[in-house]
Design a protein around this motif. Structure first.
Motif, PDB file in Angstrom:
ATOM      1  N   ILE A   4       0.856  -1.187   0.000  1.00 54.44           N
ATOM      2  CA  ILE A   4       0.000   0.000   0.000  1.00 54.44           C
ATOM      3  C   ILE A   4       0.888   1.232   0.000  1.00 54.44           C
ATOM      4  O   ILE A   4       1.772   1.371   0.858  1.00 54.44           O
ATOM      5  CB  ILE A   4      -0.909   0.036   1.250  1.00 54.44           C
ATOM      6  CG1 ILE A   4      -1.547  -1.337   1.527  1.00 54.44           C
ATOM      7  CG2 ILE A   4      -1.940   1.129   1.116  1.00 54.44           C
ATOM      8  CD1 ILE A   4      -2.490  -1.826   0.488  1.00 54.44           C
ATOM      9  N   ILE A   5       0.683   2.136  -0.926  1.00 57.80           N
ATOM     10  CA  ILE A   5       1.393   3.417  -0.949  1.00 57.80           C
ATOM     11  C   ILE A   5       0.485   4.478  -0.347  1.00 57.80           C
ATOM     12  O   ILE A   5      -0.676   4.615  -0.756  1.00 57.80           O
ATOM     13  CB  ILE A   5       1.789   3.826  -2.382  1.00 57.80           C
ATOM     14  CG1 ILE A   5       2.762   2.798  -2.979  1.00 57.80           C
ATOM     15  CG2 ILE A   5       2.419   5.215  -2.388  1.00 57.80           C
ATOM     16  CD1 ILE A   5       3.136   3.102  -4.425  1.00 57.80           C
ATOM     17  N   ILE A   6       1.008   5.228   0.612  1.00 58.19           N
ATOM     18  CA  ILE A   6       0.231   6.279   1.268  1.00 58.19           C
ATOM     19  C   ILE A   6       1.039   7.567   1.251  1.00 58.19           C
ATOM     20  O   ILE A   6       2.077   7.671   1.916  1.00 58.19           O
ATOM     21  CB  ILE A   6      -0.107   5.906   2.734  1.00 58.19           C
ATOM     22  CG1 ILE A   6      -0.813   4.549   2.784  1.00 58.19           C
ATOM     23  CG2 ILE A   6      -0.964   6.992   3.368  1.00 58.19           C
ATOM     24  CD1 ILE A   6      -0.866   3.949   4.177  1.00 58.19           C
ATOM     25  N   THR A   7       0.602   8.552   0.487  1.00 55.03           N
ATOM     26  CA  THR A   7       1.318   9.827   0.500  1.00 55.03           C
ATOM     27  C   THR A   7       0.987  10.567   1.798  1.00 55.03           C
ATOM     28  O   THR A   7      -0.141  10.530   2.278  1.00 55.03           O
ATOM     29  CB  THR A   7       0.945  10.693  -0.708  1.00 55.03           C
ATOM     30  OG1 THR A   7      -0.451  11.012  -0.680  1.00 55.03           O
ATOM     31  CG2 THR A   7       1.266   9.967  -2.020  1.00 55.03           C
ATOM     32  N   GLY A   8       1.993  11.224   2.369  1.00 60.48           N
ATOM     33  CA  GLY A   8       1.785  11.906   3.637  1.00 60.48           C
ATOM     34  C   GLY A   8       1.428  10.939   4.745  1.00 60.48           C
ATOM     35  O   GLY A   8       0.666  11.277   5.658  1.00 60.48           O
ATOM     36  N   GLY A   9       1.995   9.737   4.697  1.00 53.81           N
ATOM     37  CA  GLY A   9       1.613   8.690   5.646  1.00 53.81           C
ATOM     38  C   GLY A   9       2.325   8.723   6.977  1.00 53.81           C
ATOM     39  O   GLY A   9       2.155   7.810   7.781  1.00 53.81           O
ATOM     40  N   GLY A  10       3.100   9.788   7.235  1.00 56.19           N
ATOM     41  CA  GLY A  10       3.877   9.818   8.463  1.00 56.19           C
ATOM     42  C   GLY A  10       3.240  10.554   9.617  1.00 56.19           C
ATOM     43  O   GLY A  10       3.714  10.461  10.756  1.00 56.19           O
ATOM     44  N   LYS A  11       2.156  11.298   9.359  1.00 61.89           N
ATOM     45  CA  LYS A  11       1.548  12.055  10.452  1.00 61.89           C
ATOM     46  C   LYS A  11       0.058  12.249  10.194  1.00 61.89           C
ATOM     47  O   LYS A  11      -0.428  12.056   9.079  1.00 61.89           O
ATOM     48  CB  LYS A  11       2.231  13.412  10.611  1.00 61.89           C
ATOM     49  CG  LYS A  11       2.106  14.326   9.405  1.00 61.89           C
ATOM     50  CD  LYS A  11       2.818  15.660   9.649  1.00 61.89           C
ATOM     51  CE  LYS A  11       2.664  16.589   8.447  1.00 61.89           C
ATOM     52  NZ  LYS A  11       3.311  17.900   8.673  1.00 61.89           N
ATOM     53  N   GLY A  12      -0.639  12.669  11.245  1.00 61.87           N
ATOM     54  CA  GLY A  12      -2.054  12.993  11.121  1.00 61.87           C
ATOM     55  C   GLY A  12      -2.882  11.827  10.613  1.00 61.87           C
ATOM     56  O   GLY A  12      -2.710  10.672  11.026  1.00 61.87           O
ATOM     57  N   ILE A  13      -3.794  12.137   9.713  1.00 61.31           N
ATOM     58  CA  ILE A  13      -4.650  11.104   9.134  1.00 61.31           C
ATOM     59  C   ILE A  13      -3.812  10.045   8.433  1.00 61.31           C
ATOM     60  O   ILE A  13      -4.077   8.845   8.533  1.00 61.31           O
ATOM     61  CB  ILE A  13      -5.661  11.743   8.161  1.00 61.31           C
ATOM     62  CG1 ILE A  13      -6.660  12.611   8.930  1.00 61.31           C
ATOM     63  CG2 ILE A  13      -6.391  10.669   7.356  1.00 61.31           C
ATOM     64  CD1 ILE A  13      -7.592  13.413   8.039  1.00 61.31           C
ATOM     65  N   GLY A  14      -2.774  10.477   7.728  1.00 62.77           N
ATOM     66  CA  GLY A  14      -1.911   9.543   7.008  1.00 62.77           C
ATOM     67  C   GLY A  14      -1.270   8.515   7.914  1.00 62.77           C
ATOM     68  O   GLY A  14      -1.147   7.332   7.562  1.00 62.77           O
ATOM     69  N   ARG A  15      -0.856   8.940   9.104  1.00 64.10           N
ATOM     70  CA  ARG A  15      -0.232   8.016  10.050  1.00 64.10           C
ATOM     71  C   ARG A  15      -1.241   6.953  10.501  1.00 64.10           C
ATOM     72  O   ARG A  15      -0.903   5.764  10.606  1.00 64.10           O
ATOM     73  CB  ARG A  15       0.284   8.798  11.256  1.00 64.10           C
ATOM     74  CG  ARG A  15       0.898   7.927  12.355  1.00 64.10           C
ATOM     75  CD  ARG A  15       2.199   7.287  11.904  1.00 64.10           C
ATOM     76  NE  ARG A  15       2.801   6.473  12.954  1.00 64.10           N
ATOM     77  CZ  ARG A  15       4.089   6.457  13.243  1.00 64.10           C
ATOM     78  NH1 ARG A  15       4.933   7.226  12.563  1.00 64.10           N
ATOM     79  NH2 ARG A  15       4.571   5.692  14.192  1.00 64.10           N
ATOM     80  N   ALA A  16      -2.467   7.371  10.753  1.00 59.65           N
ATOM     81  CA  ALA A  16      -3.495   6.413  11.159  1.00 59.65           C
ATOM     82  C   ALA A  16      -3.769   5.407  10.046  1.00 59.65           C
ATOM     83  O   ALA A  16      -3.979   4.214  10.313  1.00 59.65           O
ATOM     84  CB  ALA A  16      -4.779   7.147  11.536  1.00 59.65           C
ATOM     85  N   ILE A  17      -3.778   5.885   8.803  1.00 60.65           N
ATOM     86  CA  ILE A  17      -3.986   4.975   7.670  1.00 60.65           C
ATOM     87  C   ILE A  17      -2.829   3.978   7.593  1.00 60.65           C
ATOM     88  O   ILE A  17      -3.040   2.776   7.391  1.00 60.65           O
ATOM     89  CB  ILE A  17      -4.117   5.768   6.356  1.00 60.65           C
ATOM     90  CG1 ILE A  17      -5.323   6.709   6.405  1.00 60.65           C
ATOM     91  CG2 ILE A  17      -4.247   4.809   5.170  1.00 60.65           C
ATOM     92  CD1 ILE A  17      -5.401   7.674   5.232  1.00 60.65           C
ATOM     93  N   THR A  18      -1.605   4.482   7.756  1.00 63.53           N
ATOM     94  CA  THR A  18      -0.432   3.610   7.740  1.00 63.53           C
ATOM     95  C   THR A  18      -0.555   2.518   8.797  1.00 63.53           C
ATOM     96  O   THR A  18      -0.367   1.325   8.517  1.00 63.53           O
ATOM     97  CB  THR A  18       0.842   4.434   7.986  1.00 63.53           C
ATOM     98  OG1 THR A  18       1.030   5.361   6.916  1.00 63.53           O
ATOM     99  CG2 THR A  18       2.071   3.537   8.084  1.00 63.53           C
ATOM    100  N   GLU A  19      -0.857   2.909  10.029  1.00 67.01           N
ATOM    101  CA  GLU A  19      -0.941   1.945  11.127  1.00 67.01           C
ATOM    102  C   GLU A  19      -2.062   0.940  10.917  1.00 67.01           C
ATOM    103  O   GLU A  19      -1.930  -0.243  11.282  1.00 67.01           O
ATOM    104  CB  GLU A  19      -1.103   2.695  12.446  1.00 67.01           C
ATOM    105  CG  GLU A  19       0.146   3.496  12.833  1.00 67.01           C
ATOM    106  CD  GLU A  19      -0.046   4.352  14.072  1.00 67.01           C
ATOM    107  OE1 GLU A  19      -1.197   4.460  14.551  1.00 67.01           O
ATOM    108  OE2 GLU A  19       0.951   4.930  14.553  1.00 67.01           O
TER     109      GLU A  19
END
Length: 251
Positions: free
Chosen positions: A8-23
Motif C-alpha cells: 500500500i502506498i500512502i502519500t503523507g503517511g507519516g503524520k495525522g490522518i496519514g499516520r493512522a492509515i499507515t498503522e
C-alpha cells in the motif's frame, strides 16, 4: 490480516490522518510505502519511507519505482497528502495557487498514472482523500476546495476508464481531530464548541478515515468503484438554521 503481503502506498503517511492509515494497514499485514518532505520520528513495522515533494511531477515515478524496488508490487495507492493555508482570494499569489493545485490535484493524477501498470497487474485500487470543502462553498480556501472537487472528478473518470482492472474511489473527509487541530480550530475551547455543534457531538478521529480506506482497498468490495464515501459524521449543520434561530430570538 486482509492485506497480508500486499503493498500500500500512502502519500503523507507519516503524520495525522496519514499516520493512522499507515498503522491500520500495517496492523492488517500490509507492507506500506509512505512519503513526505520530512522524515517521521518513528516508523511502524513493515513501513518504508522516502523523502520527496510530491508537488514535483517527477516525484511520482520516483515513489512508484521505490515501492517496486522494496516489495515488487503495488496493490493500492492512497492519495492522502493535501492541504492549503487559508488565504483571502483577492490576495492569493499565483505561486501559492499553483502549489495548492499541485499538491491536491496534480500530484494524485501523476501518481495514479505512474502506478497504473502495476495496479493493473494486481487488480489493485486507488483511494483519493478529498474533503467536504469539495462539496460546499469554501471562502478563504477557494483553491483548496476547487482542487479537492477536481479530485472527485478524477475519481469518477478514472473509475470508468480503468475498469475493470483497477477500482478508483474517494473519501469526502469532514472535520477531523489531529495534532494540528488546536491551531486550526481555535484551541481546546474552540474545538469543544465546534464538536458540540456537530451531529455526532465529536470531531472525526484519524482512524475513522483509516477504516474507510481499508474498506475501499479491500478486494472483497470489488463492485465499489467510482464512489465518494462521505466520512463526516452526518455533516455540518447548515448555517441558515443558526440565522433563523437568531432571527426568531430577536422577535
Amino acid at each position: 490480516m486482509k492485506f497480508k503481503d500486499k503493498t500500500i502506498i500512502i502519500t503523507g503517511g507519516g503524520k495525522g490522518i496519514g499516520r493512522a492509515i499507515t498503522e491500520r494497514f500495517v496492523s492488517e499485514g500490509a507492507h506500506v510505502i509512505i512519503c513526505g518532505r520530512r522524515d517521521p520520528e518513528t516508523l511502524p513495522e513493515n513501513t518504508h519511507f522516502l523523502a520527496l515533494d510530491i508537488r514535483e511531477a517527477e516525484a511520482a515515478q520516483t515513489l512508484i519505482d521505490f515501492a517496486i524496488e522494496k516489495t515488487g508490487r503495488i496493490d493500492c495507492l492512497i492519495n492522502n497528502a493535501g492541504g492549503g493555508p487559508p488565504v483571502a482570494s483577492a490576495e492569493a499569489s499565483p505561486r501559492l495557487t499553483e502549489k495548492i493545485v499541485a499538491l491536491n490535484l496534480m500530484a494524485p493524477i501523476y501518481l495514479s498514472q505512474a502506478a497504473y501498470p502495476h495496479l493493473k497487474k494486481t487488480n489493485g485500487s486507488i483511494v483519493n482523500i478529498s474533503s467536504v470543502s469539495a462539496t460546499r462553498s469554501s471562502p478563504g480556501s477557494v483553491v483548496y476546495g476547487a482542487s479537492k472537487a477536481g479530485l472527485l472528478a478524477v475519481t469518477t473518470s478514472l473509475a470508468m476508464e480503468w475498469a475493470p482492472e483497477i477500482r478508483v474511489n474517494a473519501i469526502i473527509v469532514g472535520l477531523v481531530k489531529t495534532e494540528a487541530s488546536e491551531d486550526h480550530y481555535g484551541g481546546v475551547k474552540g474545538m469543544a464548541h465546534l464538536s458540540s455543534a456537530l451531529p455526532m457531538k465529536r470531531m472525526g478521529a484519524p482512524d475513522d478515515i483509516a477504516k474507510a480506506c481499508a474498506f475501499l482497498a479491500d478486494s472483497e468490495n470489488s463492485y465499489v468503484s467510482g464512489a465518494a464515501l462521505e466520512v463526516f459524521g452526518g455533516g455540518e449543520p447548515p448555517y441558515f438554521l443558526k440565522i433563523a434561530e437568531e432571527a426568531y430570538n430577536l422577535k
